[in-house]
Design a protein around this motif. Structure first.
Motif: not given
Length: 110
Positions: A34, A43, A107, A110
């Protein structure tokens, strides 16, 4: 983000811009650790690819090479911008759509 975080996620960030499959691979590689830098670029790349395919379907119905050329140039510039930011260790959103992608896919990672 610290320099150590950026270096740790740099490879996944670069991979994310290499086709939609690269984005999927980078997403799964980033699931273990992460990393924030990698998540940011995943993203961005995911948003670009999804927008490219969605608008590409619509643009294809116009059957005009000038419209298609403008479409491809627009996305080429955005992909190159994002890719060079990943190479240059910058977490900078792509123009026009980048901040929207960060909100939509908040999201993710995360």
């Amino acid at each position: 983000m610290t320099e150590k975080d950026i270096e740790a996620g740099r490879n996944n960030a670069i991979i994310s811009y290499l086709t939609i499959f690269g984005t999927i691979i980078a997403f799964y590689l980033n699931n273990e650790n992460k990393n924030k830098f990698a998540s940011f670029h995943i993203r961005q790349a995911l948003g670009l690819w999804l927008t490219f395919f969605a608008l590409g379907y619509i643009i294809g119905s116009f059957d005009s090479w000038t419209i298609s050329l403008g479409f491809y140039l627009f996305f080429a510039v955005l992909f190159i911008y994002g890719f060079t930011n990943a190479l240059g260790r910058k977490a900078q959103a792509v123009p026009l759509l980048g901040n929207l992608y960060q909100k939509i896919f908040a999201n993710l990672g995360k």
